[in-house]
Scaffold this motif. Structure first.
Motif, PDB file in Angstrom:
ATOM      1  N   VAL A   5       0.845  -1.182   0.000  1.00  0.00           N
ATOM      2  CA  VAL A   5       0.000   0.000   0.000  1.00  0.00           C
ATOM      3  C   VAL A   5       0.884   1.236   0.000  1.00  0.00           C
ATOM      4  CG1 VAL A   5      -1.814   1.273   1.177  1.00  0.00           C
ATOM      5  CG2 VAL A   5      -1.767  -1.234   1.313  1.00  0.00           C
ATOM      6  N   GLU A   6       0.876   1.952  -1.112  1.00  0.00           N
ATOM      7  CA  GLU A   6       1.703   3.143  -1.236  1.00  0.00           C
ATOM      8  C   GLU A   6       1.025   4.357  -0.591  1.00  0.00           C
ATOM      9  OE1 GLU A   6       1.977   0.836  -5.206  1.00  0.00           O
ATOM     10  OE2 GLU A   6       0.430   1.463  -3.774  1.00  0.00           O
ATOM     11  N   SER A   7       1.853   5.287  -0.136  1.00  0.00           N
ATOM     12  CA  SER A   7       1.350   6.562   0.375  1.00  0.00           C
ATOM     13  C   SER A   7       2.433   7.614   0.180  1.00  0.00           C
ATOM     14  CB  SER A   7       0.976   6.455   1.854  1.00  0.00           C
ATOM     15  OG  SER A   7       2.118   6.187   2.645  1.00  0.00           O
ATOM     16  N   GLY A   8       2.058   8.882   0.327  1.00  0.00           N
ATOM     17  CA  GLY A   8       3.033   9.955   0.265  1.00  0.00           C
ATOM     18  C   GLY A   8       3.021  10.776  -1.005  1.00  0.00           C
ATOM     19  N   GLY A   9       2.215  10.366  -1.973  1.00  0.00           N
ATOM     20  CA  GLY A   9       2.142  11.141  -3.199  1.00  0.00           C
ATOM     21  C   GLY A   9       1.437  12.474  -2.969  1.00  0.00           C
ATOM     22  N   GLY A  10       1.475  13.326  -3.982  1.00  0.00           N
ATOM     23  CA  GLY A  10       0.815  14.615  -3.863  1.00  0.00           C
ATOM     24  C   GLY A  10       1.260  15.547  -4.962  1.00  0.00           C
ATOM     25  N   SER A  11       0.912  16.805  -4.809  1.00  0.00           N
ATOM     26  CA  SER A  11       1.277  17.833  -5.774  1.00  0.00           C
ATOM     27  C   SER A  11       2.371  18.709  -5.192  1.00  0.00           C
ATOM     28  CB  SER A  11       0.055  18.687  -6.118  1.00  0.00           C
ATOM     29  OG  SER A  11      -0.937  17.911  -6.745  1.00  0.00           O
ATOM     30  N   VAL A  12       3.365  19.003  -5.981  1.00  0.00           N
ATOM     31  CA  VAL A  12       4.505  19.782  -5.513  1.00  0.00           C
ATOM     32  C   VAL A  12       5.044  20.610  -6.676  1.00  0.00           C
ATOM     33  CG1 VAL A  12       6.157  17.939  -5.996  1.00  0.00           C
ATOM     34  CG2 VAL A  12       6.672  19.620  -4.228  1.00  0.00           C
ATOM     35  N   GLN A  13       5.668  21.706  -6.355  1.00  0.00           N
ATOM     36  CA  GLN A  13       6.290  22.522  -7.385  1.00  0.00           C
ATOM     37  C   GLN A  13       7.644  21.947  -7.767  1.00  0.00           C
ATOM     38  OE1 GLN A  13       6.374  26.586  -5.945  1.00  0.00           O
ATOM     39  NE2 GLN A  13       4.329  26.973  -6.784  1.00  0.00           N
ATOM     40  N   ALA A  14       8.057  22.234  -8.979  1.00  0.00           N
ATOM     41  CA  ALA A  14       9.367  21.784  -9.441  1.00  0.00           C
ATOM     42  C   ALA A  14      10.445  22.247  -8.468  1.00  0.00           C
ATOM     43  CB  ALA A  14       9.642  22.332 -10.834  1.00  0.00           C
ATOM     44  N   ARG A  19       8.267  12.198  -0.153  1.00  0.00           N
ATOM     45  CA  ARG A  19       8.732  10.898   0.324  1.00  0.00           C
ATOM     46  C   ARG A  19       7.580   9.903   0.221  1.00  0.00           C
ATOM     47  NH1 ARG A  19      13.019   9.035   3.349  1.00  0.00           N
ATOM     48  NH2 ARG A  19      12.666   7.091   4.511  1.00  0.00           N
ATOM     49  N   LEU A  20       7.813   8.869  -0.563  1.00  0.00           N
ATOM     50  CA  LEU A  20       6.821   7.800  -0.722  1.00  0.00           C
ATOM     51  C   LEU A  20       7.146   6.649   0.224  1.00  0.00           C
ATOM     52  CD1 LEU A  20       6.571   7.630  -4.623  1.00  0.00           C
ATOM     53  CD2 LEU A  20       5.394   9.168  -3.040  1.00  0.00           C
ATOM     54  N   SER A  21       6.113   6.029   0.749  1.00  0.00           N
ATOM     55  CA  SER A  21       6.289   4.870   1.621  1.00  0.00           C
ATOM     56  C   SER A  21       5.415   3.720   1.157  1.00  0.00           C
ATOM     57  CB  SER A  21       5.933   5.224   3.066  1.00  0.00           C
ATOM     58  OG  SER A  21       6.844   6.138   3.607  1.00  0.00           O
ATOM     59  N   CYS A  22       5.849   2.524   1.466  1.00  0.00           N
ATOM     60  CA  CYS A  22       5.108   1.338   1.056  1.00  0.00           C
ATOM     61  C   CYS A  22       5.344   0.217   2.062  1.00  0.00           C
ATOM     62  CB  CYS A  22       5.538   0.907  -0.334  1.00  0.00           C
ATOM     63  SG  CYS A  22       4.769  -0.621  -0.916  1.00  0.00           S
ATOM     64  N   PRO A  23       4.532   0.125   3.091  1.00  0.00           N
ATOM     65  CA  PRO A  23       4.652  -1.009   3.999  1.00  0.00           C
ATOM     66  C   PRO A  23       4.087  -2.258   3.343  1.00  0.00           C
ATOM     67  CG  PRO A  23       2.849   0.392   4.654  1.00  0.00           C
ATOM     68  CD  PRO A  23       3.509   1.068   3.496  1.00  0.00           C
ATOM     69  N   SER A  24       4.715  -3.383   3.593  1.00  0.00           N
ATOM     70  CA  SER A  24       4.225  -4.639   3.049  1.00  0.00           C
ATOM     71  C   SER A  24       3.847  -5.571   4.184  1.00  0.00           C
ATOM     72  CB  SER A  24       5.275  -5.294   2.159  1.00  0.00           C
ATOM     73  OG  SER A  24       6.423  -5.629   2.923  1.00  0.00           O
ATOM     74  N   SER A  25       2.958  -6.473   3.885  1.00  0.00           N
ATOM     75  CA  SER A  25       2.553  -7.434   4.898  1.00  0.00           C
ATOM     76  C   SER A  25       2.232  -8.757   4.238  1.00  0.00           C
ATOM     77  CB  SER A  25       1.322  -6.917   5.662  1.00  0.00           C
ATOM     78  OG  SER A  25       0.230  -6.749   4.791  1.00  0.00           O
ATOM     79  N   GLY A  26       2.427  -9.829   4.987  1.00  0.00           N
ATOM     80  CA  GLY A  26       2.011 -11.134   4.527  1.00  0.00           C
ATOM     81  C   GLY A  26       3.027 -11.926   3.743  1.00  0.00           C
ATOM     82  N   PHE A  27       4.226 -11.368   3.499  1.00  0.00           N
ATOM     83  CA  PHE A  27       5.226 -12.124   2.735  1.00  0.00           C
ATOM     84  C   PHE A  27       6.197 -12.755   3.710  1.00  0.00           C
ATOM     85  CE2 PHE A  27       6.747 -13.325  -1.282  1.00  0.00           C
ATOM     86  CZ  PHE A  27       8.128 -13.368  -1.229  1.00  0.00           C
ATOM     87  N   ARG A  28       6.245 -14.085   3.759  1.00  0.00           N
ATOM     88  CA  ARG A  28       7.015 -14.789   4.792  1.00  0.00           C
ATOM     89  C   ARG A  28       8.499 -14.873   4.489  1.00  0.00           C
ATOM     90  NH1 ARG A  28       3.640 -17.380   8.297  1.00  0.00           N
ATOM     91  NH2 ARG A  28       1.446 -17.540   7.682  1.00  0.00           N
ATOM     92  N   SER A  29       8.871 -14.964   3.230  1.00  0.00           N
ATOM     93  CA  SER A  29      10.279 -15.126   2.881  1.00  0.00           C
ATOM     94  C   SER A  29      11.011 -13.800   3.018  1.00  0.00           C
ATOM     95  CB  SER A  29      10.399 -15.627   1.447  1.00  0.00           C
ATOM     96  OG  SER A  29      11.753 -15.616   1.047  1.00  0.00           O
ATOM     97  N   ARG A  30      12.310 -13.880   3.317  1.00  0.00           N
ATOM     98  CA  ARG A  30      13.147 -12.673   3.358  1.00  0.00           C
ATOM     99  C   ARG A  30      13.878 -12.478   2.035  1.00  0.00           C
ATOM    100  NH1 ARG A  30      14.825  -9.923   7.781  1.00  0.00           N
ATOM    101  NH2 ARG A  30      13.757 -10.389   9.727  1.00  0.00           N
ATOM    102  N   LYS A  31      13.741 -13.423   1.111  1.00  0.00           N
ATOM    103  CA  LYS A  31      14.491 -13.353  -0.145  1.00  0.00           C
ATOM    104  C   LYS A  31      13.643 -12.693  -1.222  1.00  0.00           C
ATOM    105  CE  LYS A  31      17.518 -17.264   0.777  1.00  0.00           C
ATOM    106  NZ  LYS A  31      18.019 -18.572   0.287  1.00  0.00           N
ATOM    107  N   TYR A  32      13.650 -11.370  -1.223  1.00  0.00           N
ATOM    108  CA  TYR A  32      12.892 -10.673  -2.243  1.00  0.00           C
ATOM    109  C   TYR A  32      13.506  -9.306  -2.506  1.00  0.00           C
ATOM    110  CZ  TYR A  32      10.679  -8.456   1.852  1.00  0.00           C
ATOM    111  OH  TYR A  32      10.448  -7.787   3.026  1.00  0.00           O
ATOM    112  N   CYS A  33      13.276  -8.819  -3.689  1.00  0.00           N
ATOM    113  CA  CYS A  33      13.647  -7.474  -4.080  1.00  0.00           C
ATOM    114  C   CYS A  33      12.386  -6.614  -4.088  1.00  0.00           C
ATOM    115  CB  CYS A  33      14.250  -7.460  -5.480  1.00  0.00           C
ATOM    116  SG  CYS A  33      15.852  -8.225  -5.605  1.00  0.00           S
ATOM    117  N   MET A  34      12.586  -5.334  -3.888  1.00  0.00           N
ATOM    118  CA  MET A  34      11.473  -4.408  -3.992  1.00  0.00           C
ATOM    119  C   MET A  34      11.858  -3.243  -4.883  1.00  0.00           C
ATOM    120  SD  MET A  34       9.613  -4.398  -0.287  1.00  0.00           S
ATOM    121  CE  MET A  34       8.060  -3.895  -1.053  1.00  0.00           C
ATOM    122  N   GLY A  35      10.876  -2.670  -5.512  1.00  0.00           N
ATOM    123  CA  GLY A  35      11.156  -1.592  -6.426  1.00  0.00           C
ATOM    124  C   GLY A  35      10.036  -0.583  -6.525  1.00  0.00           C
TER     125      GLY A  35
END
Length: 124
Positions: A5-14, A19-35
């Motif tokens: 679930v992403e959060s932190g988006g919005g409107s900003v001037q150039a 800062r975007l955040s993305c907490p994850s839940s429910g994935f048991r393995s530690r062997k993963y990449c995120m992007g």
């Protein structure tokens, strides 16, 4: 059931920052990449940044030295600090998880199996 679930988006001037955040839940393995991926209006989805389990990071050229991806293993939260934002950075930003490590092309969406719904970033 894995959720992103992403959060932190919005409107900003150039030149501004977000800062975007993305907490994850429910994935048991530690062997993963995120992007983080983004898709602007009338553009294809592109990989922005990724981070592997060992902390190795990859950035697309257009965001190097402006964006920083980070990951807190303990609470499985992925973040993207974006500075010096440009109009061309606008788009929907997605957090994604690839259930493997040491990807040969970490910014390729084909590796990522779990996606969030996205958060909108608008730079004007």
């Amino acid at each position: 059931h894995v959720q992103l679930v992403e959060s932190g988006g919005g409107s900003v001037q150039a030149g501004g920052s977000l800062r975007l955040s993305c907490p994850s839940s429910g994935f048991r393995s530690r062997k993963y990449c995120m992007g983080w991926f983004r898709q602007g209006a009338d553009k294809e989805r592109e990989g922005v940044a990724s981070i592997d389990i060992d902390g190795t990071t990859t950035y697309t050229d257009s965001v190097k030295d402006r964006f920083t991806i980070s990951r807190v293993i303990g609470d499985s939260t992925l973040s993207l600090q974006m500075t010096d934002l440009k109009v061309e950075d606008s788009g929907m930003y997605y957090c994604a998880l690839a259930p493997r490590v040491a990807l040969s092309n970490p910014l390729s969406a084909s590796y990522y199996r779990i996606w969030g719904a996205g958060t909108q970033v608008t730079v004007s």
